[in-house]
Write an enzyme that holds these catalytic residues in place. Structure first.
Site, PDB file in Angstrom:
ATOM      1  N   ARG A   1      90.600  56.398   1.065  1.00 36.37           N
ATOM      2  CA  ARG A   1      89.958  56.335  -0.240  1.00 36.37           C
ATOM      3  C   ARG A   1      90.762  55.460  -1.214  1.00 36.37           C
ATOM      4  O   ARG A   1      91.134  54.354  -0.898  1.00 36.37           O
ATOM      5  CB  ARG A   1      89.713  57.744  -0.776  1.00 36.37           C
ATOM      6  CG  ARG A   1      88.579  58.488  -0.040  1.00 36.37           C
ATOM      7  CD  ARG A   1      88.292  59.824  -0.655  1.00 36.37           C
ATOM      8  NE  ARG A   1      87.005  60.364  -0.201  1.00 36.37           N
ATOM      9  CZ  ARG A   1      86.550  61.558  -0.563  1.00 36.37           C
ATOM     10  NH1 ARG A   1      87.259  62.316  -1.377  1.00 36.37           N
ATOM     11  NH2 ARG A   1      85.380  61.989  -0.118  1.00 36.37           N
ATOM     12  N   SER A   2      91.055  55.972  -2.414  1.00 40.21           N
ATOM     13  CA  SER A   2      91.673  55.113  -3.436  1.00 40.21           C
ATOM     14  C   SER A   2      93.126  54.796  -3.182  1.00 40.21           C
ATOM     15  O   SER A   2      93.701  53.967  -3.907  1.00 40.21           O
ATOM     16  CB  SER A   2      91.517  55.741  -4.823  1.00 40.21           C
ATOM     17  OG  SER A   2      90.187  55.580  -5.280  1.00 40.21           O
ATOM     18  N   ALA A   3      93.743  55.398  -2.185  1.00 39.11           N
ATOM     19  CA  ALA A   3      95.073  54.924  -1.796  1.00 39.11           C
ATOM     20  C   ALA A   3      94.990  53.468  -1.347  1.00 39.11           C
ATOM     21  O   ALA A   3      95.998  52.756  -1.337  1.00 39.11           O
ATOM     22  CB  ALA A   3      95.660  55.802  -0.697  1.00 39.11           C
TER      23      ALA A   3
ATOM     24  N   LYS B   1      93.680  51.193  -3.093  1.00 41.72           N
ATOM     25  CA  LYS B   1      93.909  50.357  -4.278  1.00 41.72           C
ATOM     26  C   LYS B   1      95.349  49.852  -4.349  1.00 41.72           C
ATOM     27  O   LYS B   1      95.596  48.699  -4.715  1.00 41.72           O
ATOM     28  CB  LYS B   1      93.568  51.130  -5.545  1.00 41.72           C
ATOM     29  CG  LYS B   1      92.088  51.388  -5.782  1.00 41.72           C
ATOM     30  CD  LYS B   1      91.874  52.085  -7.115  1.00 41.72           C
ATOM     31  CE  LYS B   1      90.398  52.224  -7.474  1.00 41.72           C
ATOM     32  NZ  LYS B   1      89.722  53.286  -6.712  1.00 41.72           N
TER      33      LYS B   1
END
Length: 407
Positions: A87-89, A91
């Site tokens: 997921r947003s890891a 980013k």
């Protein structure tokens, strides 16, 4: 080798979990916290890795590869090379690309985004800089018209929509988490500067030299290594759970379809099936990266120094840039106090990392990767049991506290 079988009530397909891997002397508290993540905090399959001074000191995995094994089918165990969506890891990994382009003299952080991507100048965004995009200050965390999962992944609709979007606040004057739109902002910027997609650039310039099992756009030949994720409810009163008023506020805002919080996370509607091979193959650098825990830890180790094999990604000046605060205070999307550098989330109340020097990124539901240049340490945690946490998952936080105690 770390052995020991620990009972894990409620783990699908198995009554116990065999913890595998290695731990260097002095880092046993991380192993102990990892075991308790299964016995007390609801983990089903997970891995954690830590590097210190460029060398691995923790590499552990346990549980089942799939969070929801099919009934009656023996659950496949998590193995050393099991990868998961983070997921947003993603980013934090994706943010390294513009920083490396800047390091190579190919991208000016203070230049208007429109100087590389002319269409982005629309709707009052002509002065938005690359630095402001990376620091979540561009003012376009949501879209007036959400995209379908197919549009989100096609490489065209997302950049066109965010380029045409009118800002929700005057760019540069405030910050708010660009939960989904970060994909198209970074992806299109990298494409305009390099002629390559962000996923391809990352694969060729970062993952290949470092030997990382890490992808933004999963190759079909690697799909067999990736487990299925599932949403889970944490056990009642799970150890390490964070229950604060701001968390309730963001949960309430998420339930309100008109709130900026809900609109930011709902820029793709309906939410994609994260187990769908098409979604995993999509190059969405805000949300769809696939990695092992070891790859996350090794990636971040290379941002603060040399790793085994002599590879270093960031020059010291770029490491300093990654950890320098660019946004701080109440986040207009997350409704809590957040701190951002240039694409990385920094240590703070919303996302406690190792120390104020740390930079990295959590993934909603559990995953976390970061580096701490002062301690010479990097960290990666991935899980297939996705909780309701946004930035400070109790399991990841328990591991970070254990690492802090070991140091």
């Amino acid at each position: 080798m770390v052995g020991g079988t620990t009972g894990v009530p409620g783990t699908p397909g198995s009554a116990d979990v065999d913890v595998q891997g290695t731990v260097a002397a002095g880092f046993e508290p991380v192993r102990d916290a990892f075991v308790r993540n299964f016995t007390e905090r609801g983990d089903r399959g997970a891995a954690v890795a830590v590097y210190r001074d460029g060398r691995p000191v923790v590499d552990l995995w346990a549980g089942t590869r799939d969070a929801d094994p099919e009934p009656g089918v023996p659950a496949a165990p998590w193995t050393a090379d099991t990868a998961q969506i983070v997921r947003s890891a993603t980013k934090g990994v994706a943010a390294a690309v513009p920083l490396l382009l800047h390091q190579r003299g190919l991208l000016d952080l203070d230049a208007p985004v429109g100087s590389y991507w002319p269409e982005f100048k629309a709707a009052g965004k002509e002065r938005v800089t690359v630095r402001e995009v990376l620091a979540h200050r561009a003012g376009v965390p949501a879209l007036d018209r959400p995209l379908t999962p197919e549009q989100a992944a096609d490489g065209v609709s997302g950049p066109a929509a965010v380029a045409a979007q009118e800002p929700f606040w005057e760019p540069g004057t405030a910050h708010g988490y660009h939960a989904q739109t970060f994909s198209w902002l970074l992806g299109e910027l990298v494409l305009r500067v390099t002629g390559r997609t962000l996923g391809r650039w990352l694969a060729e310039e970062v993952s290949a030299p470092l030997g990382l099992d890490l992808w933004v756009g999963l190759p079909p030949e690697e799909a067999h290594r990736v487990g299925r994720v599932a949403a889970v409810e944490p056990p009642p009163q799970a150890a390490g759970a964070l229950r604060t008023r701001p968390r309730r506020e963001v949960s309430e805002a998420y339930r309100d379809p008109a709130s900026l919080t809900r609109r930011a996370f709902g820029a793709i509607d309906p939410l994609p099936d994260e187990n769908d091979p098409a979604y995993r193959a999509a190059e969405l650098p805000a949300s769809a990266g696939i990695a092992t825990a070891g790859a996350l830890a090794r990636f971040y180790a290379a941002t603060i120094g040399e790793v085994e094999g002599g590879v270093r990604l960031f020059a010291p000046e770029t490491t300093a840039l990654a950890g320098a605060e660019r946004s701080a205070g109440t986040d207009r999307v997350l409704l809590v106090g957040t701190r951002y550098g240039l694409g990385h989330m920094l240590h703070g109340p919303a996302s406690p990392l190792l120390s104020p020097a740390s930079f990295g990124h959590p993934g909603r539901g559990g995953s976390l990767g970061f580096a701490d240049p002062e301690a010479g340490v990097s960290f990666g945690y991935v899980t297939n049991a996705l909780a309701k946490s946004v930035t400070a998952d109790p399991r990841a936080q328990a591991l970070v506290r254990a690492l802090r105690s070991a140091l």
